[in-house]
Design an enzyme around this catalytic site. Sequence first.
Site, PDB file in Angstrom:
ATOM      1  CD  GLU A  70     -19.049 -99.567  18.078  1.00 22.21           C
ATOM      2  OE1 GLU A  70     -18.470 -99.380  19.176  1.00 22.21           O
ATOM      3  OE2 GLU A  70     -19.449 -98.627  17.370  1.00 22.21           O
ATOM      4  CG  HIS A 105     -15.044 -93.331   9.690  1.00 24.45           C
ATOM      5  ND1 HIS A 105     -14.044 -92.751  10.436  1.00 24.45           N
ATOM      6  CD2 HIS A 105     -16.159 -93.268  10.449  1.00 24.45           C
ATOM      7  CE1 HIS A 105     -14.542 -92.344  11.597  1.00 24.45           C
ATOM      8  NE2 HIS A 105     -15.822 -92.643  11.633  1.00 24.45           N
TER       9      HIS A 105
END
Lengths: 326, 323
Positions: free
Chosen positions: B59, B128
Amino acid sequence: MSLTQEKCLKMYTDMWRIRLFEEEANRQTNLGNVVGTLHMYCGEEAVAVGVCANLRDDDYVLGTHRSHGHCIAKGAESDKMMAELFGKATGTCKGKGGSMHVADFSLNMLGANGIVGAGIGPTTGTALASKIRGTDQVSVCFFGDGAAARGTFHEAIAMGSLWQLPVVYVCENNGYQQWVPRKNVAVVDSVADMAGSYSIPGVSVNGQDAIEVYEVIAEAVARARSGGGPSLIEARTYRFYGHSLGDEQQYRTEEEVEERKLNADPINILRDFMTERNWLSSADDDQVQQRAGDEITRAAKFAEESPWPEMGEVGTDVLFDAKEVA
Amino acid sequence: MTVMAFNEALREALHEEMARDESVFVMGEDVITHGGPYKVTDGVAEKFPGRIFETPIAEAGIVGLGVGAAMAGMNPVIEIMYLDFITCAMDEVVNQAAKMRYMTGGQASVPMVVRLPCGVGRLLAAQHSQIMESWFMHVPGLQVVVPSTPADGKGLLKTAIRSPDPVMFFEYKRTYTHKGEVPEGEYLIPFGKADIKREGEDVTVVAIGPMVQKSLEAAVLLEDEGYDIEIVDPRTLSPLDTETICESVRKTGRVVVCGEDSSFAGSVSEIAAMIAESCFSDLKAPVVRVGSPHVPMPFSAELVKHVVPEAANVVSAVNRVMN
């Protein structure tokens, strides 16, 4: 690009411009005109000039917290840079960036960066832009040996190699990560050895020797420009001053610093190279130093006489103007 | 108008913008295979070859590359598979993308969109399912966009892609399958322009993201109780349309601010504080916030019920400000 007398003279001149810029900035700090901090590049000049002498105006360069030299070598004007260090309205960044954020986008010098290792991803991104657009621009990222410890180094170089992007990763290994000798905190001595993990060429050069830097970078830039992908070049160098202002430097001896200044000053090394070839007379040398000195004196005067930013500037340049969109 | 799902509306916006401007490209994890995790990037690889990059799981690298490409004049549209993973790229978002224009005295432009699928979808627990609107509202230089309907999704994503500054684009995963009418072709929604999703006289409900739909459901229930509520959807949290919100508050004098972000230091808190400061003399009751409690997202469905606000929470909050 072949090495010519003209190219050498340009590198030699730029090294003096950088050296004197840094020393003037340091002097202005002592006078209280430059505030904040200063990461001086003295001793490392051969890396910036050896790299940038291989670049075109439209090639991208991103730097580090120690980037005055990278900016000057890419062509930035010393007066605007000095004004930036003073925090004046005429600075390269209108006084909003300071020493750690000098940038000149008209030269595709996309900025110094205050976060260690943070330029490696964005430089890989400028290279990705060139690849998508199909231009032959090369991107160069300068970073220190400390940056090789960061995840950004790994993530960005992995993608640079995966997509064979036109980028040259230039590690300026000056042996110290702020106050800590590299050997105390890193198990791999040469950052160039890490290139194997990404299947790209890795070369270590003597970063005090502008000619050696120039020649190795020439090959890496040619590879990148012709679609051959990235390279990782480690320039082993040395900083003559501490990490930043006020560094007591208890991690190294004065003798060590004096020895390096005596035997590894990049200006002396290039002067010797040029003198041996009759490329630099003593009169030429005097003239180079005189001109560089005059330029930096003018830069300091320009900075001193420049106006402070207007109060209204504090709230501009946050966004372009969100309300104008759509 | 065509009826389509939220993710289809986003896909249409993306395809239209990529056809319009060659500098728009896509980058992210798994964005080609299976048409991407949420099918928003479906078809891009076939239609726009060389302009979509399926990345390693990296990321910080992805957003870092995006910043550089954007500074070099491209318009990256980045997908972060789960909003929670953006924490791995916080330096790139906060210190690089957001501050670059300012630090360079206006030289840099970072026209980058970071798409952030967020909130509870399937039950995937704390790493998540998070919502972090306020984290990015806090950072000057970022724009925070939260569409609540397929039409808004299309119009806001197209505007985001054309914005010269970075956009954090929140996509509530639960909303992907919601259907609605979407205008065909060129359809742009300006940033900083709230939308009145329902007009009413008694209470202003400022609703963010999925809470718009839940507030509409609550409005039906409240109608039976004799309360006529007005629903204001800010659509962009930064910039925030304080004018439209305050105008509604001045009319009703009572406010509930609701979102799925934590109500402690969350996006709803800033809006509540702004109203208290700007409309104090118009208020007939204290501002009430509806948000998640200050806990990580649990796994068990039974526990999730106590975290994610529903229409019933809006109903009881409205009752509080009415009494």
